[in-house]
Scaffold this motif. Sequence first.
Motif, PDB file in Angstrom:
ATOM      1  N   UNK A   1      -6.951  -3.719  13.254  1.00  0.00           N
ATOM      2  CA  UNK A   1      -5.541  -4.099  13.178  1.00  0.00           C
ATOM      3  C   UNK A   1      -5.291  -5.361  14.003  1.00  0.00           C
ATOM      4  N   UNK A   2      -5.913  -5.448  15.188  1.00  0.00           N
ATOM      5  CA  UNK A   2      -5.729  -6.635  16.019  1.00  0.00           C
ATOM      6  C   UNK A   2      -6.260  -7.876  15.306  1.00  0.00           C
ATOM      7  N   UNK A   3      -7.433  -7.740  14.706  1.00  0.00           N
ATOM      8  CA  UNK A   3      -8.016  -8.875  13.985  1.00  0.00           C
ATOM      9  C   UNK A   3      -7.162  -9.262  12.770  1.00  0.00           C
ATOM     10  N   UNK A   4      -6.633  -8.248  12.088  1.00  0.00           N
ATOM     11  CA  UNK A   4      -5.764  -8.523  10.942  1.00  0.00           C
ATOM     12  C   UNK A   4      -4.500  -9.246  11.393  1.00  0.00           C
ATOM     13  N   UNK A   5      -3.932  -8.797  12.528  1.00  0.00           N
ATOM     14  CA  UNK A   5      -2.733  -9.449  13.056  1.00  0.00           C
ATOM     15  C   UNK A   5      -3.023 -10.917  13.381  1.00  0.00           C
TER      16      UNK A   5
ATOM     17  N   UNK B   1     -14.442  -7.385   2.334  1.00  0.00           N
ATOM     18  CA  UNK B   1     -15.073  -8.390   3.174  1.00  0.00           C
ATOM     19  C   UNK B   1     -16.363  -7.860   3.787  1.00  0.00           C
ATOM     20  N   UNK B   2     -17.167  -8.784   4.280  1.00  0.00           N
ATOM     21  CA  UNK B   2     -18.462  -8.398   4.855  1.00  0.00           C
ATOM     22  C   UNK B   2     -18.290  -7.424   6.007  1.00  0.00           C
ATOM     23  N   UNK B   3     -17.252  -7.664   6.819  1.00  0.00           N
ATOM     24  CA  UNK B   3     -16.925  -6.756   7.917  1.00  0.00           C
ATOM     25  C   UNK B   3     -15.428  -6.521   7.912  1.00  0.00           C
TER      26      UNK B   3
ATOM     27  N   UNK C   1       0.813  -1.216   0.000  1.00  0.00           N
ATOM     28  CA  UNK C   1       0.000   0.000   0.000  1.00  0.00           C
ATOM     29  C   UNK C   1       0.850   1.271   0.000  1.00  0.00           C
ATOM     30  N   UNK C   2       2.152   1.139  -0.186  1.00  0.00           N
ATOM     31  CA  UNK C   2       3.060   2.287  -0.108  1.00  0.00           C
ATOM     32  C   UNK C   2       2.845   3.253  -1.265  1.00  0.00           C
ATOM     33  N   UNK C   3       3.175   4.510  -1.011  1.00  0.00           N
ATOM     34  CA  UNK C   3       3.184   5.532  -2.060  1.00  0.00           C
ATOM     35  C   UNK C   3       4.558   5.488  -2.722  1.00  0.00           C
TER      36      UNK C   3
ATOM     37  N   UNK D   1      -5.677   0.752  12.466  1.00  0.00           N
ATOM     38  CA  UNK D   1      -6.986   0.195  12.102  1.00  0.00           C
ATOM     39  C   UNK D   1      -7.431   0.649  10.717  1.00  0.00           C
ATOM     40  N   UNK D   2      -7.066   1.867  10.347  1.00  0.00           N
ATOM     41  CA  UNK D   2      -7.466   2.376   9.034  1.00  0.00           C
ATOM     42  C   UNK D   2      -6.847   1.548   7.914  1.00  0.00           C
ATOM     43  N   UNK D   3      -5.566   1.203   8.043  1.00  0.00           N
ATOM     44  CA  UNK D   3      -4.928   0.379   7.031  1.00  0.00           C
ATOM     45  C   UNK D   3      -5.546  -1.017   7.003  1.00  0.00           C
ATOM     46  N   UNK D   4      -5.811  -1.583   8.178  1.00  0.00           N
ATOM     47  CA  UNK D   4      -6.426  -2.912   8.246  1.00  0.00           C
ATOM     48  C   UNK D   4      -7.785  -2.905   7.556  1.00  0.00           C
TER      49      UNK D   4
END
Length: 496
Positions: free
Chosen positions: A307-311, A301-303, A147-149, A291-294
């Motif tokens: 960030x914690x969930x992504x981790x 996805x449906x939800x 996602x880098x610029x 959290x914004x990146x996650x």
Amino acid sequence: MNIQTERLADHTARVMVELDAERLDQAKQKAAQRISKQVNVPGFRKGKAPYRIIVNFVGEQAILDDAVELLSNDIYKEVLVESQLAPYGPGSLEKFEADPKPTLTFVVPLQPEVELGDYRSIRIDYEKPAITDEAVNAALKSLQEQQAVIEESHKPVELGNRVTIDIHSAFVDKDKSEAESEAADEKPAEEAEAAPKDASTWQEDTHHDHDHSHDETVFLHEHDTPVIVDEEHELMPGFAAALVGANVGDRRTFELVAPDNEEFADIAGKTVKFDVVVKKIETMTLPALNDELAARLTADEEKPLSLLELRMRVRENLETAAQERYDNDYSNRVLDAMVEKATIAFPEAMVMDEVEQFLQQMDQSLRQQGLTLNDYMKIYQKSIEDLYNDYREMGEQRLRRSLVMRQLILDEGITVTEDEVNAEIDRIVGRFDDNRQSSVRKLFGDKAMRENVLNDLLRARVQERLIAIAKGEAPEITKTGDNEVSEEAQEEGESA
């Protein structure tokens, strides 16, 4: 017809067939008639010249050779039936003797024989792989990089940049390399300065059509390859540092020694010479890991995830992948231990067929790179006989593993049923959107597609059994009369 069979040490059989003289005479008459249809005999129409004329015209030996060929084709089939041999492949006529009685001698390659021995006593420690926090952090950083610029830079290469490079590298003899360096140091300064330094000159020399030294073994050869310049992504320790400070168009030539660790276990201590041209430099600005990146990464996805969930998901994915790699390596070690215990006999023809199959796969792989096996042989000055000799040991190893795997399937009674194949197809089809499921399901109406599903299920089941055996957890052997294992699946056992 008298048949004598002798089993040979190379898992072939020598079969001597003693014929009645009358049968040989009949074959000679038939051979002469066949020859008469192929040659022009003065005074006779094709196929009408009598035996004595054909003998005078082509000679007794020519007729005898043709008769032996005719006899060998017919008699070989009879030999297999009467001798009850189980041939692996076509036999060959070793010799023909006319005296004291007409005798044909065949050499027949036999079907392999495998005795697994006490394979269920094999025990190998099983250690469940663990995923460290560092590994999870590295995976998350990879998601950040995606996602880098990205912005093009006109400054020299810095750590953290992404560079596009052409790279050619090969293993070198360290002693030879040092000798060449000393010779280069003795050249006049003006000669050294005259050497081409610009990228365009080097790029012409390193185009895909360029010739490699026949003495070198290529480590890596790629064009227009993006590489992130830091220690986490470098091809070999020291690679990133060697590029720092380079400008677009610069060529960097350097040597690195492969470290003695698990990643470079196969080449530890070897020296690799790199020739690299920098073609593009870019800066990378990573987004914050929050959290914004996650949510952005899981927006479809449906939800969306936090960030914690992504981790947590990243860790689960890494654990699954690590478990699959470990189980594959572990089951291969178990299989190799079984090969050591087994008594295996096979003819040389099977090894040659295994090497032939490997070379066909090699040719297909080379074609994806714009080359062919013939190109490879020209580059490395190899004949087809050289390749067979080079890969014979590997072919025998593959064959032994394959034969043991096939016998294991039979001895353990491992099967895959039609219902299990259908259930797996339903699972695969269910992954697709409702509007695509019908067209995907039609694909599995093809016999080869169903066979692929069966083979995949069989490999997974065999791997499970190998692991269970070495852990001492294998169930009691139960064999069923309805063994639906395909011949193709048995032959592919080694890749389980």
